[in-house]
Design a protein around this motif. Structure first.
Motif, PDB file in Angstrom:
ATOM      1  N   PHE A 270       0.844  -1.202   0.000  1.00 24.21           N
ATOM      2  CA  PHE A 270       0.000   0.000   0.000  1.00 24.21           C
ATOM      3  C   PHE A 270       0.881   1.254   0.000  1.00 24.21           C
ATOM      4  N   SER A 271       1.913   1.265   0.824  1.00 28.88           N
ATOM      5  CA  SER A 271       2.821   2.422   0.887  1.00 28.88           C
ATOM      6  C   SER A 271       3.550   2.627  -0.438  1.00 28.88           C
ATOM      7  N   ARG A 272       4.052   1.547  -1.033  1.00 28.16           N
ATOM      8  CA  ARG A 272       4.752   1.649  -2.326  1.00 28.16           C
ATOM      9  C   ARG A 272       3.824   2.162  -3.421  1.00 28.16           C
ATOM     10  N   SER A 273       2.580   1.755  -3.354  1.00 29.72           N
ATOM     11  CA  SER A 273       1.633   2.023  -4.431  1.00 29.72           C
ATOM     12  C   SER A 273       1.005   3.401  -4.379  1.00 29.72           C
ATOM     13  N   THR A 274       1.013   4.022  -3.227  1.00 30.30           N
ATOM     14  CA  THR A 274       0.264   5.270  -3.064  1.00 30.30           C
ATOM     15  C   THR A 274       1.139   6.465  -2.717  1.00 30.30           C
ATOM     16  N   THR A 275       2.418   6.434  -3.071  1.00 29.94           N
ATOM     17  CA  THR A 275       3.307   7.550  -2.718  1.00 29.94           C
ATOM     18  C   THR A 275       2.908   8.857  -3.395  1.00 29.94           C
ATOM     19  N   ASN A 276       2.248   8.773  -4.552  1.00 32.17           N
ATOM     20  CA  ASN A 276       1.898   9.978  -5.311  1.00 32.17           C
ATOM     21  C   ASN A 276       0.490  10.496  -5.058  1.00 32.17           C
ATOM     22  N   VAL A 277      -0.287   9.797  -4.250  1.00 33.91           N
ATOM     23  CA  VAL A 277      -1.694  10.166  -4.127  1.00 33.91           C
ATOM     24  C   VAL A 277      -2.226   9.740  -2.763  1.00 33.91           C
ATOM     25  N   SER A 278      -3.222  10.463  -2.306  1.00 33.65           N
ATOM     26  CA  SER A 278      -3.875  10.125  -1.046  1.00 33.65           C
ATOM     27  C   SER A 278      -5.099   9.262  -1.343  1.00 33.65           C
ATOM     28  N   ILE A 279      -4.986   7.977  -0.997  1.00 35.86           N
ATOM     29  CA  ILE A 279      -6.017   6.980  -1.272  1.00 35.86           C
ATOM     30  C   ILE A 279      -6.223   6.174   0.004  1.00 35.86           C
TER      31      ILE A 279
ATOM     32  N   VAL B 171       2.217  -3.295 -12.462  1.00 33.24           N
ATOM     33  CA  VAL B 171       3.633  -3.640 -12.551  1.00 33.24           C
ATOM     34  C   VAL B 171       3.934  -5.056 -12.076  1.00 33.24           C
ATOM     35  N   GLU B 172       5.059  -5.538 -12.568  1.00 30.14           N
ATOM     36  CA  GLU B 172       5.678  -6.740 -12.038  1.00 30.14           C
ATOM     37  C   GLU B 172       6.854  -6.245 -11.207  1.00 30.14           C
ATOM     38  N   VAL B 173       6.964  -6.713  -9.981  1.00 32.43           N
ATOM     39  CA  VAL B 173       8.028  -6.271  -9.090  1.00 32.43           C
ATOM     40  C   VAL B 173       9.240  -7.171  -9.299  1.00 32.43           C
ATOM     41  N   ARG B 174      10.366  -6.559  -9.586  1.00 30.84           N
ATOM     42  CA  ARG B 174      11.638  -7.279  -9.736  1.00 30.84           C
ATOM     43  C   ARG B 174      12.658  -6.620  -8.835  1.00 30.84           C
ATOM     44  N   GLU B 175      13.100  -7.343  -7.850  1.00 25.72           N
ATOM     45  CA  GLU B 175      14.066  -6.867  -6.868  1.00 25.72           C
ATOM     46  C   GLU B 175      13.760  -5.423  -6.463  1.00 25.72           C
ATOM     47  N   ASP B 176      14.564  -4.473  -6.930  1.00 30.27           N
ATOM     48  CA  ASP B 176      14.364  -3.076  -6.527  1.00 30.27           C
ATOM     49  C   ASP B 176      13.703  -2.220  -7.595  1.00 30.27           C
ATOM     50  N   SER B 177      13.112  -2.854  -8.612  1.00 27.66           N
ATOM     51  CA  SER B 177      12.492  -2.054  -9.663  1.00 27.66           C
ATOM     52  C   SER B 177      11.128  -2.626 -10.035  1.00 27.66           C
ATOM     53  N   ASP B 178      10.369  -1.811 -10.704  1.00 31.25           N
ATOM     54  CA  ASP B 178       9.049  -2.203 -11.199  1.00 31.25           C
ATOM     55  C   ASP B 178       9.094  -2.217 -12.722  1.00 31.25           C
ATOM     56  N   VAL B 179       8.538  -3.269 -13.315  1.00 30.52           N
ATOM     57  CA  VAL B 179       8.403  -3.329 -14.764  1.00 30.52           C
ATOM     58  C   VAL B 179       6.936  -3.064 -15.080  1.00 30.52           C
ATOM     59  N   VAL B 180       6.687  -1.999 -15.822  1.00 35.76           N
ATOM     60  CA  VAL B 180       5.320  -1.590 -16.142  1.00 35.76           C
ATOM     61  C   VAL B 180       4.839  -2.344 -17.378  1.00 35.76           C
ATOM     62  N   TYR B 181       3.725  -3.050 -17.227  1.00 32.87           N
ATOM     63  CA  TYR B 181       3.133  -3.770 -18.354  1.00 32.87           C
ATOM     64  C   TYR B 181       1.829  -3.142 -18.821  1.00 32.87           C
ATOM     65  N   TYR B 182       1.154  -2.419 -17.941  1.00 31.61           N
ATOM     66  CA  TYR B 182      -0.115  -1.793 -18.306  1.00 31.61           C
ATOM     67  C   TYR B 182      -0.195  -0.421 -17.650  1.00 31.61           C
ATOM     68  N   ASN B 183      -0.809   0.494 -18.375  1.00 31.06           N
ATOM     69  CA  ASN B 183      -1.206   1.786 -17.822  1.00 31.06           C
ATOM     70  C   ASN B 183      -2.728   1.804 -17.871  1.00 31.06           C
ATOM     71  N   PHE B 184      -3.338   2.290 -16.803  1.00 26.27           N
ATOM     72  CA  PHE B 184      -4.794   2.378 -16.746  1.00 26.27           C
ATOM     73  C   PHE B 184      -5.208   3.797 -16.431  1.00 26.27           C
ATOM     74  N   VAL B 185      -6.329   4.201 -17.023  1.00 25.61           N
ATOM     75  CA  VAL B 185      -6.959   5.471 -16.682  1.00 25.61           C
ATOM     76  C   VAL B 185      -8.413   5.177 -16.334  1.00 25.61           C
TER      77      VAL B 185
END
Length: 178
Positions: A43-52, A149-163
């Motif tokens: 939750f913390s990793r996913s919401t750093t840019n927004v208050s959800i 995203v798919e989480v790989r060690e210290d990075s995220d690989v983005v496979y989809y963008n959603f709006v």
């Protein structure tokens, strides 16, 4: 009296045995505690840019992962007609433009391969780049924009963008950069 004393001793032994069994569920509760810690970290990793709220996060994540599961079946069948229903209108317009498809064709790994339509983009770019990929988490860009995203060690690989459009999550295919 001896019989009564014997019964009381046996009852006391059973009572002491059952009290040890009550501690076992407490040990088992450590597993949900670990899962809760992992969920809080996500939750913390996913919401750093927004208050959800956590509830909004869980609802959005479940909805997006459900869409991705449906898209996996659609891609396995190469079902363009069903796929396009999940794509946001701006992406459909951008990727239907022949000038953008021509630019994208130059970036394809196989030379002399050309994208002539959005259907070509679906078959030659979208499906192969996501085939057998594992999306585990989402990252908010804003309340109405998320990366899956798919989480790989210290990075995220983005496979989809959603709006989110009119309360519905749709796939946003990013425009070409540069």
């Amino acid at each position: 009296m001896c019989k009564l004393l014997g019964i009381l001793i046996i009852a006391a032994m059973f009572a002491s045995c059952s009290s040890t069994k009550k501690t076992e569920p407490e040990k088992a509760s450590a597993i949900p505690e670990i899962q809760k810690d992992e969920a809080d970290a996500e939750f913390s990793r996913s919401t750093t840019n927004v208050s959800i709220t956590k509830e909004e996060f869980l609802n959005d994540k479940n909805e997006i992962l459900e869409i991705i599961a449906k898209l996996s079946h659609i891609m396995a069948d190469y079902d363009y007609q069903r796929w396009i229903r999940y794509i946001d209108p701006d992406s459909v317009a951008y990727w239907s433009d022949l000038a953008n498809l021509k630019k994208a064709s130059k970036r394809l790994p196989i030379k002399n391969q050309k994208l002539n339509s959005l259907n070509d983009y679906f078959r030659m770019v979208f499906v192969p780049s996501r085939k057998e990929r594992s999306v585990e988490e989402i990252r908010y860009i804003s309340r109405d924009s998320v990366k899956a995203v798919e989480v790989r060690e210290d990075s995220d690989v983005v496979y989809y963008n959603f709006v989110k459009i009119n309360g519905k999550w749709m796939v946003k295919i990013p425009p070409l950069q540069g």
